[in-house]
Design an enzyme around this catalytic site. Structure first.
Site, PDB file in Angstrom:
ATOM      1  N   GLN A  18       0.798  -1.227   0.000  1.00 48.17           N
ATOM      2  CA  GLN A  18       0.000   0.000   0.000  1.00 48.17           C
ATOM      3  C   GLN A  18       0.834   1.281   0.000  1.00 48.17           C
ATOM      4  O   GLN A  18       0.317   2.330  -0.378  1.00 48.17           O
ATOM      5  CB  GLN A  18      -0.948  -0.002   1.209  1.00 48.17           C
ATOM      6  CG  GLN A  18      -1.969  -1.119   1.129  1.00 48.17           C
ATOM      7  CD  GLN A  18      -2.947  -1.090   2.282  1.00 48.17           C
ATOM      8  OE1 GLN A  18      -2.696  -1.679   3.335  1.00 48.17           O
ATOM      9  NE2 GLN A  18      -4.053  -0.401   2.127  1.00 48.17           N
ATOM     10  N   ARG A  75       3.895   0.076  12.984  1.00 50.01           N
ATOM     11  CA  ARG A  75       3.610  -1.244  12.432  1.00 50.01           C
ATOM     12  C   ARG A  75       3.684  -1.174  10.914  1.00 50.01           C
ATOM     13  O   ARG A  75       2.949  -0.426  10.282  1.00 50.01           O
ATOM     14  CB  ARG A  75       2.214  -1.692  12.878  1.00 50.01           C
ATOM     15  CG  ARG A  75       1.747  -2.957  12.179  1.00 50.01           C
ATOM     16  CD  ARG A  75       0.363  -3.432  12.675  1.00 50.01           C
ATOM     17  NE  ARG A  75      -0.009  -4.617  11.928  1.00 50.01           N
ATOM     18  CZ  ARG A  75      -1.104  -4.715  11.160  1.00 50.01           C
ATOM     19  NH1 ARG A  75      -1.967  -3.725  11.064  1.00 50.01           N
ATOM     20  NH2 ARG A  75      -1.334  -5.818  10.482  1.00 50.01           N
ATOM     21  N   HIS A 119       1.140  -9.270   4.691  1.00 50.92           N
ATOM     22  CA  HIS A 119      -0.016  -8.379   4.528  1.00 50.92           C
ATOM     23  C   HIS A 119      -0.470  -8.482   3.060  1.00 50.92           C
ATOM     24  O   HIS A 119      -0.438  -7.509   2.318  1.00 50.92           O
ATOM     25  CB  HIS A 119       0.352  -6.950   4.923  1.00 50.92           C
ATOM     26  CG  HIS A 119      -0.833  -6.081   5.275  1.00 50.92           C
ATOM     27  ND1 HIS A 119      -0.965  -5.440   6.485  1.00 50.92           N
ATOM     28  CD2 HIS A 119      -1.937  -5.742   4.564  1.00 50.92           C
ATOM     29  CE1 HIS A 119      -2.098  -4.735   6.495  1.00 50.92           C
ATOM     30  NE2 HIS A 119      -2.706  -4.902   5.342  1.00 50.92           N
ATOM     31  N   ASN A 164      -1.673 -10.710   8.613  1.00 50.14           N
ATOM     32  CA  ASN A 164      -2.676  -9.668   8.758  1.00 50.14           C
ATOM     33  C   ASN A 164      -4.002 -10.158   8.173  1.00 50.14           C
ATOM     34  O   ASN A 164      -4.079 -10.505   6.988  1.00 50.14           O
ATOM     35  CB  ASN A 164      -2.278  -8.397   8.005  1.00 50.14           C
ATOM     36  CG  ASN A 164      -3.345  -7.314   8.134  1.00 50.14           C
ATOM     37  OD1 ASN A 164      -3.588  -6.818   9.221  1.00 50.14           O
ATOM     38  ND2 ASN A 164      -4.016  -6.970   7.039  1.00 50.14           N
ATOM     39  N   GLU A 165      -5.031 -10.216   9.013  1.00 49.71           N
ATOM     40  CA  GLU A 165      -6.392 -10.471   8.566  1.00 49.71           C
ATOM     41  C   GLU A 165      -6.569 -11.643   7.617  1.00 49.71           C
ATOM     42  O   GLU A 165      -6.971 -11.464   6.460  1.00 49.71           O
ATOM     43  CB  GLU A 165      -6.962  -9.209   7.895  1.00 49.71           C
ATOM     44  CG  GLU A 165      -6.916  -7.963   8.768  1.00 49.71           C
ATOM     45  CD  GLU A 165      -7.630  -6.780   8.124  1.00 49.71           C
ATOM     46  OE1 GLU A 165      -7.914  -6.833   6.922  1.00 49.71           O
ATOM     47  OE2 GLU A 165      -7.900  -5.810   8.843  1.00 49.71           O
ATOM     48  N   ASN A 293      -7.865  -5.844  14.366  1.00 47.48           N
ATOM     49  CA  ASN A 293      -8.176  -4.710  13.494  1.00 47.48           C
ATOM     50  C   ASN A 293      -9.683  -4.536  13.531  1.00 47.48           C
ATOM     51  O   ASN A 293     -10.431  -5.481  13.267  1.00 47.48           O
ATOM     52  CB  ASN A 293      -7.743  -4.977  12.050  1.00 47.48           C
ATOM     53  CG  ASN A 293      -6.228  -5.050  11.900  1.00 47.48           C
ATOM     54  OD1 ASN A 293      -5.499  -4.764  12.849  1.00 47.48           O
ATOM     55  ND2 ASN A 293      -5.769  -5.416  10.723  1.00 47.48           N
ATOM     56  N   TYR A 295     -13.053  -1.908  12.562  1.00 47.19           N
ATOM     57  CA  TYR A 295     -13.491  -0.722  11.828  1.00 47.19           C
ATOM     58  C   TYR A 295     -14.954  -0.333  12.025  1.00 47.19           C
ATOM     59  O   TYR A 295     -15.285   0.843  12.000  1.00 47.19           O
ATOM     60  CB  TYR A 295     -13.215  -0.896  10.323  1.00 47.19           C
ATOM     61  CG  TYR A 295     -11.749  -0.763   9.972  1.00 47.19           C
ATOM     62  CD1 TYR A 295     -11.176   0.493   9.766  1.00 47.19           C
ATOM     63  CD2 TYR A 295     -10.924  -1.868   9.893  1.00 47.19           C
ATOM     64  CE1 TYR A 295      -9.825   0.641   9.474  1.00 47.19           C
ATOM     65  CE2 TYR A 295      -9.563  -1.734   9.600  1.00 47.19           C
ATOM     66  CZ  TYR A 295      -9.028  -0.473   9.390  1.00 47.19           C
ATOM     67  OH  TYR A 295      -7.692  -0.328   9.107  1.00 47.19           O
ATOM     68  N   GLU A 366      -5.119  -1.977  14.097  1.00 44.82           N
ATOM     69  CA  GLU A 366      -5.665  -1.039  13.107  1.00 44.82           C
ATOM     70  C   GLU A 366      -7.021  -0.542  13.569  1.00 44.82           C
ATOM     71  O   GLU A 366      -7.828  -1.326  14.059  1.00 44.82           O
ATOM     72  CB  GLU A 366      -5.904  -1.708  11.731  1.00 44.82           C
ATOM     73  CG  GLU A 366      -4.680  -1.928  10.903  1.00 44.82           C
ATOM     74  CD  GLU A 366      -5.000  -2.592   9.553  1.00 44.82           C
ATOM     75  OE1 GLU A 366      -6.107  -2.403   9.009  1.00 44.82           O
ATOM     76  OE2 GLU A 366      -4.122  -3.323   9.063  1.00 44.82           O
ATOM     77  N   TRP A 412      -4.806   3.387  11.798  1.00 41.24           N
ATOM     78  CA  TRP A 412      -4.677   3.102  10.373  1.00 41.24           C
ATOM     79  C   TRP A 412      -5.203   4.315   9.625  1.00 41.24           C
ATOM     80  O   TRP A 412      -6.361   4.587   9.704  1.00 41.24           O
ATOM     81  CB  TRP A 412      -5.450   1.853   9.949  1.00 41.24           C
ATOM     82  CG  TRP A 412      -5.230   1.592   8.481  1.00 41.24           C
ATOM     83  CD1 TRP A 412      -5.947   2.098   7.428  1.00 41.24           C
ATOM     84  CD2 TRP A 412      -4.174   0.801   7.907  1.00 41.24           C
ATOM     85  NE1 TRP A 412      -5.411   1.671   6.238  1.00 41.24           N
ATOM     86  CE2 TRP A 412      -4.320   0.896   6.504  1.00 41.24           C
ATOM     87  CE3 TRP A 412      -3.118   0.056   8.453  1.00 41.24           C
ATOM     88  CZ2 TRP A 412      -3.440   0.236   5.630  1.00 41.24           C
ATOM     89  CZ3 TRP A 412      -2.265  -0.593   7.580  1.00 41.24           C
ATOM     90  CH2 TRP A 412      -2.438  -0.492   6.181  1.00 41.24           C
ATOM     91  N   TRP A 420      -6.147  -0.845  -1.814  1.00 43.62           N
ATOM     92  CA  TRP A 420      -6.485  -2.094  -2.510  1.00 43.62           C
ATOM     93  C   TRP A 420      -7.429  -1.869  -3.698  1.00 43.62           C
ATOM     94  O   TRP A 420      -7.184  -0.951  -4.486  1.00 43.62           O
ATOM     95  CB  TRP A 420      -7.029  -3.113  -1.492  1.00 43.62           C
ATOM     96  CG  TRP A 420      -6.110  -3.281  -0.316  1.00 43.62           C
ATOM     97  CD1 TRP A 420      -6.305  -2.858   0.954  1.00 43.62           C
ATOM     98  CD2 TRP A 420      -4.786  -3.886  -0.322  1.00 43.62           C
ATOM     99  NE1 TRP A 420      -5.201  -3.166   1.749  1.00 43.62           N
ATOM    100  CE2 TRP A 420      -4.265  -3.797   0.991  1.00 43.62           C
ATOM    101  CE3 TRP A 420      -3.995  -4.515  -1.302  1.00 43.62           C
ATOM    102  CZ2 TRP A 420      -3.011  -4.294   1.355  1.00 43.62           C
ATOM    103  CZ3 TRP A 420      -2.745  -5.011  -0.945  1.00 43.62           C
ATOM    104  CH2 TRP A 420      -2.268  -4.900   0.363  1.00 43.62           C
TER     105      TRP A 420
END
Ligand code: PNW
Length: 460
Positions: A18, A75, A119, A164-165, A293, A295, A366, A412, A420
């Protein structure tokens, strides 16, 4: 006064694909995200991470900006393809050098590196030759790659995150096909997830068996929304619980309790792979901390089977398997991702995790929000982001008061970046990036964050 514990870790986060750019430089091999974003129609406006924020060349400037913000931790993720261009075998010393310099510069600035080993940017060669995360040898290749990272960086890096995730990899990459490698299936997500969990546990065992003397900690980061029962009915309460188990416990039950949740076994039958007794033992206990993480929040109701439009993106999994109907409260504010701003959902999720897994040490790795930020007279007034962070941090503070063992929080993201499939217009950063000149400008929220870290409080 809403003070945080004295040893609370304030950080900010990014990921390799990213922000780095230099996608075809420094001896780096192609990843599935280079390939996927190069296919017309897969990303917003056909955008890719080829240049991104050019962090590969601007990392020293970025560290200075982090220092200005007062964060204690950063991170970031290592691109597997910079270390091993084809995912296995040959090591690319130029890639090692880049991360080594980055780590040294962070330590020099008194910022603790928190390194994510995966990631989402899988080496393309492993996708083509081994069928990506469906391949049975991938966990071993991952273990060999992380071994190199521990060996070369572990003298200075003491905080590791394996994956990650994995939920996003499985559901968006192998279920809905909206992320690389773009596969659409109702069974592959469960297979990919299984391999991801095995890869995670192998990586942790490499660290514990060979690098215990480095005295670091290692864990996994999972993402989860909160699911609030739509009504007080038992059916809706069960639906919300089921949704959380299909979202988070899918990955965290094996790690903390040794196997998949019973409700997944009951509903999925043969589509859910099984762990052997030996694998269960190998996986259980493989996280020194709970990486989360978080959101957003949605209401969950029991799906009675009547035809209705299903919510796809961000629904927490394959909805047919869950019989859960998700919805939003029309009064909730939405961010540009259409994710609702619901701070109390964060507190409830932290408490749910604490209860289910016996109060683990938790780090929010995040949390943040995307908006269409505008540069006006050289400044970005993102009061909405400041309000978002204040709300979520107050919720974290209340969770800590209620006994949740939350030890740190990473915003984040450090700067706007390649979001993405959504490309560059979804701006998540505390720093604005002008993607033409690549200039970075601290937003109002970055100045506010500086006060937060300096005072260990969000009371302003
Ligand atoms: C996370 N969902 O992605 C990632 O770790 C970041 O790389 C990303 O930039 C950030 O959150 C913002 O999107 C997610 O559909 C992507 O629920 C999708 C979902 C959740 C997290």
């Amino acid at each position: 006064m809403k003070k945080f514990p004295v040893d609370f870790i304030w950080g900010t986060a990014t990921s390799s694909y990213q922000i780095e750019g230099a996608a075809y430089e420094g001896g780096k091999g192609p990843s599935i995200w280079d390939a996927f974003s190069g296919i017309p129609g897969k990303t917003h406006n056909g955008e890719t991470g080829e240049i991104a924020c050019d962090h590969y060349n601007k990392f020293k400037e970025d560290i200075q900006l982090m220092k200005n913000m007062g964060v204690k931790a950063y991170r970031f993720s290592i691109a597997w393809t910079r270390i091993m261009p084809t995912g296995k075998g040959n090591i690319n010393e130029e890639g090692i050098q880049f991360y080594s310099d980055l780590i040294d510069a962070l330590l020099e600035a008194d910022i603790t590196p928190w390194v994510t080993l995966y990631h989402w940017d899988l080496p393309l060669a492993l996708q083509l030759e081994e069928d990506g995360w469906l391949g049975s040898k991938i966990p071993d290749y991952f273990a060999a790659y992380v071994d190199v990272c521990f060996e070369r960086f572990g003298d200075r890096v003491k905080n590791w995150i394996t994956l990650n995730e994995p939920w996003v990899v499985a559901i968006l990459g192998y279920g809905q096909g909206v992320f690389a490698p773009g596969r659409i299936s109702t069974s592959e997500p469960y297979e990919a997830a299984h391999q991801l969990l095995l890869a995670h546990s192998k990586a942790v065992h490499v660290y514990r068996d060979k690098y215990a003397h480095q005295n670091g900690q290692i864990g996994i980061t999972n993402n989860c929304d909160w699911r609030e029962p739509l009504t007080d009915s038992d059916l809706d309460k069960e639906a919300a619980e089921r949704a959380l188990e299909f979202f988070l416990a899918w990955f965290t039950d094996p790690v903390y309790l040794g196997d998949y949740p019973q409700v997944m076994k009951d509903r999925l039958g043969d589509r859910l792979p099984t762990f052997s007794e030996e694998e269960k033992k190998l996986i259980k206990g493989t996280s020194d901390f709970f990486g989360l993480n978080h959101y957003t929040t949605m209401y969950a109701a029991h799906d009675d089977g009547t035809e209705k439009e299903r919510c796809v993106y961000g629904n927490g999994g394959i909805s047919e398997d869950q019989d859960v109907d998700l919805s939003l409260d029309p009064n909730w504010n939405l961010t540009l991702m259409k994710w609702a701003v619901v701070p109390w959902g964060c507190k409830k999720l932290l408490e749910w995790i604490s209860k289910r897994y016996d109060s683990p040490k938790i780090y929010i790795t995040e949390n943040g929000c995307a908006y269409t930020d505008k540069l006006v007279d050289g400044e970005v007034d993102d009061q909405y982001r400041l309000d978002f962070y204040k709300g979520y941090l107050e919720a974290c503070n209340e969770a800590i008061e209620n006994g949740v063992n939350l030890k740190g929080y990473f915003a984040w993201s450090f700067m706007d970046n390649f979001e993405w499939a959504s490309g560059y217009d979804k701006r998540f950063g505390l720093h604005y990036v002008d993607f033409k000149t690549l200039k970075r400008i601290p937003k109002k929220s970055a100045y506010w964050f500086r006060k937060v870290t300096a005072n260990n409080s969000v009371d302003f």
